[in-house]
Write an enzyme that holds these catalytic residues in place. Structure first.
Site, PDB file in Angstrom:
ATOM      1  N   GLY A  61     -12.523  -4.968   0.757  1.00  0.00           N
ATOM      2  CA  GLY A  61     -13.958  -4.660   0.838  1.00  0.00           C
ATOM      3  C   GLY A  61     -14.408  -3.759  -0.299  1.00  0.00           C
ATOM      4  O   GLY A  61     -15.468  -3.952  -0.887  1.00  0.00           O
ATOM      5  N   LYS A 111     -12.489 -10.488   8.684  1.00  0.00           N
ATOM      6  CA  LYS A 111     -13.447  -9.388   8.865  1.00  0.00           C
ATOM      7  C   LYS A 111     -14.821  -9.873   8.458  1.00  0.00           C
ATOM      8  O   LYS A 111     -15.349  -9.507   7.408  1.00  0.00           O
ATOM      9  CB  LYS A 111     -13.031  -8.201   7.998  1.00  0.00           C
ATOM     10  CG  LYS A 111     -12.008  -7.316   8.671  1.00  0.00           C
ATOM     11  CD  LYS A 111     -11.673  -6.137   7.795  1.00  0.00           C
ATOM     12  CE  LYS A 111     -10.264  -6.223   7.273  1.00  0.00           C
ATOM     13  NZ  LYS A 111     -10.027  -5.421   6.079  1.00  0.00           N
ATOM     14  N   ARG A 152       0.824  -1.217   0.000  1.00  0.00           N
ATOM     15  CA  ARG A 152       0.000   0.000   0.000  1.00  0.00           C
ATOM     16  C   ARG A 152       0.854   1.261   0.000  1.00  0.00           C
ATOM     17  O   ARG A 152       0.447   2.287  -0.561  1.00  0.00           O
ATOM     18  CB  ARG A 152      -0.968  -0.023   1.178  1.00  0.00           C
ATOM     19  CG  ARG A 152      -2.152  -0.921   0.882  1.00  0.00           C
ATOM     20  CD  ARG A 152      -3.117  -0.990   2.030  1.00  0.00           C
ATOM     21  NE  ARG A 152      -4.367  -1.628   1.594  1.00  0.00           N
ATOM     22  CZ  ARG A 152      -5.233  -2.190   2.410  1.00  0.00           C
ATOM     23  NH1 ARG A 152      -5.005  -2.191   3.701  1.00  0.00           N
ATOM     24  NH2 ARG A 152      -6.333  -2.739   1.929  1.00  0.00           N
ATOM     25  N   GLY A 191      -5.473  -6.324   2.125  1.00  0.00           N
ATOM     26  CA  GLY A 191      -4.125  -6.208   2.671  1.00  0.00           C
ATOM     27  C   GLY A 191      -3.481  -7.553   2.971  1.00  0.00           C
ATOM     28  O   GLY A 191      -2.344  -7.814   2.571  1.00  0.00           O
TER      29      GLY A 191
HETATM   30  P1  ADP Z   1      -7.857  -8.985   3.854  1.00  0.00           P
HETATM   31  O1  ADP Z   1      -6.927  -8.059   4.596  1.00  0.00           O
HETATM   32  O2  ADP Z   1      -7.160  -9.710   2.756  1.00  0.00           O
HETATM   33  O3  ADP Z   1      -9.130  -8.325   3.423  1.00  0.00           O
HETATM   34  P2  ADP Z   1      -8.907  -9.981   6.360  1.00  0.00           P
HETATM   35  O4  ADP Z   1      -8.281  -8.831   7.049  1.00  0.00           O
HETATM   36  O5  ADP Z   1     -10.381 -10.055   6.336  1.00  0.00           O
HETATM   37  O6  ADP Z   1      -8.307 -10.140   4.881  1.00  0.00           O
HETATM   38  O7  ADP Z   1      -8.444 -11.340   7.064  1.00  0.00           O
HETATM   39  C1  ADP Z   1      -7.118 -11.738   7.142  1.00  0.00           C
HETATM   40  C2  ADP Z   1      -6.846 -12.435   8.435  1.00  0.00           C
HETATM   41  O8  ADP Z   1      -7.756 -13.499   8.646  1.00  0.00           O
HETATM   42  C3  ADP Z   1      -5.492 -13.064   8.464  1.00  0.00           C
HETATM   43  O9  ADP Z   1      -4.679 -12.354   9.358  1.00  0.00           O
HETATM   44  C4  ADP Z   1      -5.735 -14.500   8.938  1.00  0.00           C
HETATM   45  O10 ADP Z   1      -4.850 -14.916   9.930  1.00  0.00           O
HETATM   46  C5  ADP Z   1      -7.142 -14.443   9.468  1.00  0.00           C
HETATM   47  N1  ADP Z   1      -7.864 -15.716   9.390  1.00  0.00           N
HETATM   48  C6  ADP Z   1      -8.004 -16.508   8.328  1.00  0.00           C
HETATM   49  N2  ADP Z   1      -8.701 -17.632   8.627  1.00  0.00           N
HETATM   50  C7  ADP Z   1      -9.023 -17.534   9.925  1.00  0.00           C
HETATM   51  C8  ADP Z   1      -9.743 -18.375  10.830  1.00  0.00           C
HETATM   52  N3  ADP Z   1     -10.251 -19.537  10.432  1.00  0.00           N
HETATM   53  N4  ADP Z   1      -9.870 -17.957  12.103  1.00  0.00           N
HETATM   54  C9  ADP Z   1      -9.347 -16.773  12.499  1.00  0.00           C
HETATM   55  N5  ADP Z   1      -8.674 -15.927  11.701  1.00  0.00           N
HETATM   56  C10 ADP Z   1      -8.506 -16.299  10.423  1.00  0.00           C
HETATM   57 MG    MG Z   2      -6.822  -7.420   6.605  1.00  0.00          MG
END
Ligand code: ADP
Ligand code: MG
Length: 394
Positions: A374, A198, A37, A351
């Site tokens: 998102g 999230k 980013r 991210g």
């Molecule tokens: P992005 O940043 O790509 O939009 P998110 O922030 O929503 O993705 O989620 C990423 C996080 O989700 C990672 O840090 C990962 O460790 C966590 N994660 C993935 N699967 C699980 C799970 N089953 N339980 C808890 N946390 C999880």
């Molecule tokens: Mg994230």
């Protein structure tokens, strides 16, 4: 595009407030784990330096919930950004203060000021009118270059536009153009891979994807609420209790329309949320009480791969498991390998998902990497992004 861009205006000697998205992932010690980013924000900043503007940068970082959080100060970001630009960045300890106002007054062309984390102030998220006006008072022109936050109605994204001329930055423009060309008329089958943590953010958009995609592949923390909604016991896995009814409806609607919504058949469960926890792979109906699902299992990986190999368009947002920990990275890693093997046009956003594709060295084989997770899902739904709508028309 009918919105004004930074290239349509004169920035020379003007004070330009640039809302950037410097919300980088941090590890437990507060080190930046991925600079995508920061790097993505450079073209607009470079452009402004070259054109002798006075630059005020502002971003949020993490989720401080409207309060000061030592670990979420912008200092490490200022250092990293300064290195990339080979230039001193004046980092402020506040968003609005007398010191900030004075520093802004003293800015010379080409100088760069970085404000403190916008979300230390609760008025950022509530799109507070006074706060928006205070932000606007700092500058002559507002530039939105934070695509990743453009689905949010926040003071530095939407409110501020009421008070000063507001235009797109180079990154925002590029993101909107690229996503339009890749996703507006996608080739089918169109597969969306959803995961991550999230959950309330992500579950909310799923219903609207029904009209756009053919298949949803679900993993990560968000899939457990879906699993629970159709009767599976999920132990201590992530759960969004008040979305259960909605999840059940979404699954029914997908079925009614003859579209696939795929959920894990097996998962890797851990006794504790720890990198070295005891773990085992179980069928989805066998998640033990008190254990929690932290990755998708091998049979699920195979099924998901088959779907990915058939796809012509793929959008991926959200890791399949806690990939930061070796024991729970397999699902995310295998999905990353599968999408670059497929013939599909691939878009990856978010991210942590970007951090994952970099970790597995597949980033340069992906058609397009968007800084927005998102926001890219919202874009896909065809929903107007409030922070883009708020900008001046051409
Ligand atoms: P992005 O940043 O790509 O939009 P998110 O922030 O929503 O993705 O989620 C990423 C996080 O989700 C990672 O840090 C990962 O460790 C966590 N994660 C993935 N699967 C699980 C799970 N089953 N339980 C808890 N946390 C999880
Ligand atoms: Mg994230």
């Amino acid at each position: 595009m009918n919105k004004k861009s930074i290239k349509d205006i004169d920035v020379k000697n003007k004070k330009i407030f640039v809302r950037v998205d410097l919300n980088v992932p941090l590890d437990d010690e507060g080190n930046i784990t991925d600079e995508t980013r920061i790097i993505a924000s450079l073209p607009t900043i470079d452009y402004l330096i070259k054109n002798n503007a006075k630059i005020i940068l502002a971003s949020h970082l993490g989720r401080p919930k409207g309060k000061f959080v030592e670990k979420l100060k912008m200092d490490p970001v200022a250092i990293a950004l300064g290195k990339h630009l080979d230039k001193e960045i004046k980092k402020m300890d506040y968003v609005i203060s007398d010191k900030v106002k004075n520093e802004v007054k003293d800015l010379r062309s080409g100088d760069i000021l970085l404000l403190e984390n916008l979300r230390f102030d609760p008025r950022e998220k509530s799109n507070d009118d006074n706060f928006s006006r205070e932000l606007a008072k700092l500058a002559d022109i507002y530039v939105n270059d934070a695509f990743g936050t453009s689905h949010r109605k926040h003071a530095s994204m939407v409110g501020i536009c009421k008070y000063i001329p507001s235009v797109m930055g180079l990154l925002l423009e590029k993101e909107l153009r690229s996503l339009s060309s890749l996703l507006k008329k996608p080739k089918h089958p169109f597969v969306t891979i959803l995961g991550g943590s999230k959950i309330s953010d992500k579950i909310g958009v799923v219903r609207n994807l029904l009209n756009v995609v053919d298949t949803v592949i679900a993993g990560g923390g968000m899939c457990y609420t879906f699993l629970k909604s159709i009767g599976f016991e999920i132990g201590n896995s992530l759960l969004e209790e008040d979305m259960l009814e909605y999840c059940k409806q979404v699954l029914d609607e997908f079925k009614d329309k003859g579209k696939k919504f795929m959920l894990p058949e097996d998962v890797v469960v851990a006794k504790e949320f720890k990198h070295d926890s005891i773990l085992k792979t179980v069928n989805i109906e066998e998640i033990p009480e008190d254990w929690l699902g932290l990755d998708i299992g091998p049979r699920t990986i195979d099924k998901y791969k088959e779907e990915i190999m058939r796809a012509k368009t793929i959008l991926w947002n959200g890791p399949m498991g806690v990939f930061e920990w070796e024991s729970f990275e397999k699902g995310t890693k295998e999905i990353a390998y599968a999408i670059i093997e497929s013939k599909a046009k691939t878009v990856v956003g978010g991210g942590d998902t970007i951090a994952a594709v970099k970790k597995y060295s597949v980033a340069d084989k992906i058609s397009y990497i968007t800084t927005g997770g998102g926001a890219s899902l919202k874009f896909l739904e065809g929903v107007k992004l409030p922070a883009v709508e708020a900008l001046n028309n051409k």
